[in-house]
Scaffold this motif. Structure first.
Motif, mmCIF file in Angstrom:
data_model
loop_
_atom_site.group_PDB
_atom_site.id
_atom_site.type_symbol
_atom_site.label_atom_id
_atom_site.label_comp_id
_atom_site.label_asym_id
_atom_site.label_seq_id
_atom_site.Cartn_x
_atom_site.Cartn_y
_atom_site.Cartn_z
ATOM 1 N N GLN A 1 -10.974 -19.253 -61.106
ATOM 2 C CA GLN A 1 -11.437 -20.626 -61.031
ATOM 3 C C GLN A 1 -12.888 -20.752 -61.468
ATOM 4 O OE1 GLN A 1 -9.501 -23.424 -60.358
ATOM 5 N NE2 GLN A 1 -11.357 -24.320 -61.261
ATOM 6 N N THR A 2 -13.716 -19.796 -61.052
ATOM 7 C CA THR A 2 -15.114 -19.802 -61.488
ATOM 8 C C THR A 2 -15.210 -19.723 -63.001
ATOM 9 O OG1 THR A 2 -15.889 -18.765 -59.431
ATOM 10 C CG2 THR A 2 -17.308 -18.550 -61.374
ATOM 11 N N LEU A 3 -14.411 -18.852 -63.598
ATOM 12 C CA LEU A 3 -14.411 -18.703 -65.047
ATOM 13 C C LEU A 3 -13.948 -19.980 -65.732
ATOM 14 C CD1 LEU A 3 -14.689 -16.874 -67.559
ATOM 15 C CD2 LEU A 3 -12.285 -16.255 -67.221
ATOM 16 N N THR A 4 -12.893 -20.583 -65.212
ATOM 17 C CA THR A 4 -12.383 -21.828 -65.785
ATOM 18 C C THR A 4 -13.448 -22.919 -65.770
ATOM 19 O OG1 THR A 4 -10.107 -21.316 -65.161
ATOM 20 C CG2 THR A 4 -10.629 -23.621 -65.560
ATOM 21 N N ASP A 5 -14.171 -23.020 -64.674
ATOM 22 C CA ASP A 5 -15.232 -24.033 -64.560
ATOM 23 C C ASP A 5 -16.318 -23.809 -65.611
ATOM 24 O OD1 ASP A 5 -13.858 -25.105 -62.424
ATOM 25 O OD2 ASP A 5 -15.128 -24.167 -60.899
ATOM 26 N N THR B 1 -12.469 -11.972 -66.908
ATOM 27 C CA THR B 1 -13.093 -12.928 -67.842
ATOM 28 C C THR B 1 -12.485 -12.881 -69.236
ATOM 29 O OG1 THR B 1 -14.824 -11.429 -68.704
ATOM 30 C CG2 THR B 1 -15.275 -12.562 -66.625
ATOM 31 N N PHE B 2 -11.830 -11.797 -69.587
ATOM 32 C CA PHE B 2 -11.488 -11.593 -70.991
ATOM 33 C C PHE B 2 -10.397 -12.516 -71.543
ATOM 34 C CE2 PHE B 2 -13.343 -7.122 -70.586
ATOM 35 C CZ PHE B 2 -14.511 -7.490 -71.213
ATOM 36 N N PRO B 3 -9.259 -12.682 -70.888
ATOM 37 C CA PRO B 3 -8.228 -13.510 -71.541
ATOM 38 C C PRO B 3 -8.688 -14.925 -71.874
ATOM 39 C CG PRO B 3 -7.258 -12.198 -69.794
ATOM 40 C CD PRO B 3 -8.743 -12.020 -69.671
#
Length: 320
Positions: A122-126, A62-64
């Protein structure tokens, strides 16, 4: 103790005149540590524990992108806040840029250990795309909530040695360094939120941040748990074994979820401010743990040697 004193007659802390309640003698600046070449000696690098390893790996993913988003949000307020807070935002951005850089390297180590992180990414991007579509003030309150979650976890990681017991040494030092800077800048997003909402009623400010914290926390817990189980499946652990092992890790020992429940709840209390609890001693404790590792490090760009690392640096320069 720095911070805003609790006031049981209000629904939230009133913005300080100076625009920041961070302790005046706390200088927020990047230490610019380099851990790109830190070896991940074992696939289960946290003491051979698959659950701890999956927890920290899922968090690192999640960090970047997450911290790049935080930087973009706070930079939009930098020119309108009081001078002290503007300096703190600059320090915040510098710290988060380096955190993003180092976790890109760390995440590459995860991939090199034969973990597929594409679904977690992908989950993080969403999630980030959804927040980024909101008005700026809502992006700021989301950042404020996520920064509180990060800060209370960082404090727990430093204070409780069980989290990195027998972890790969260089990775342990990297995580402690990151945690120390999260504690150091824990009030910056909150002070920016207080300044941006200075014309709001206290009730409106409290209600808005509280609703967002519940939403953010539920989504954070759901998505990180989903990511952890994804990584555990790739590590050969699934079904009841995965659930029992994860719940024991999260709630029994070392219990990062259970042990951060009280500081999470404090976010909702009247008069809350991150610096109501002055835990600068944790910064010093973490620094004492990783100090030996940084004494022998080359200066600045000497560690940015490979083509892949140069690409990462170029990407981060665009947001810093």
């Amino acid at each position: 103790m720095g911070g805003i004193s609790p006031d049981t007659d209000v629904a939230d802390a009133q913005p300080a005149i100076a625009g920041s309640a961070t302790p005046a003698d706390l200088n927020i600046q990047s230490r610019n540590r380099h851990f790109a070449n830190a070896a991940m000696e074992r696939r289960r690098w946290v003491g051979g524990d698959p659950y701890a390893t999956a927890f920290f790996n899922a968090l690192s993913i999640t960090f970047p992108k997450g911290e790049t988003f935080f930087m973009k949000v706070l930079k939009q307020y930098r020119d309108e806040v009081p001078e002290k807070l503007a300096r703190e935002i600059r320090g915040f951005v510098q710290q988060e840029a380096v955190h993003s850089r180092e976790h890109l390297f760390f995440n590459k180590h995860i991939e090199d250990s034969d973990f597929d992180t594409s679904r977690l990414e992908q989950t993080l991007t969403d999630v980030i795309d959804n927040i980024a579509s909101m008005p700026l003030i809502m992006q700021l309150v989301a950042t404020t909530c996520l920064e509180h979650l990060t800060a209370i976890m960082a404090a727990e990681f430093i204070a409780n040695p069980k989290h990195f017991h027998d972890a790969d040494e260089e990775q342990r030092k990297m995580w402690l360094w990151h945690a120390s800077e999260e504690v150091e800048h824990k009030g910056v997003a909150y002070d920016t939120w207080l300044h941006a909402t200075r014309d709001w009623s206290r009730a409106r400010r409290w209600a808005t941040k509280s609703v967002f914290m519940v939403r953010i926390s539920m989504g954070f817990a759901k998505n990180r748990t989903k990511g952890i189980f994804d990584l555990l499946r790739q590590d050969g652990i699934s079904g009841p074994r995965a659930w029992f092992g994860f719940l024991h890790y999260a709630l029994v020992s070392p219990a990062p979820f259970r042990r951060t429940l009280l500081p999470w709840f404090q976010f909702f209390l009247p008069g809350f401010h991150p610096w109501n609890k002055d835990d600068r001693d944790l910064i010093q404790l973490a620094e004492s743990e990783y100090e030996a590792a940084i004494m022998d490090q080359p200066d600045q760009d000497d560690t940015i040697a490979t083509l892949g690392e140069r690409k990462v640096k170029k990407r981060l320069n665009k947001v810093a």
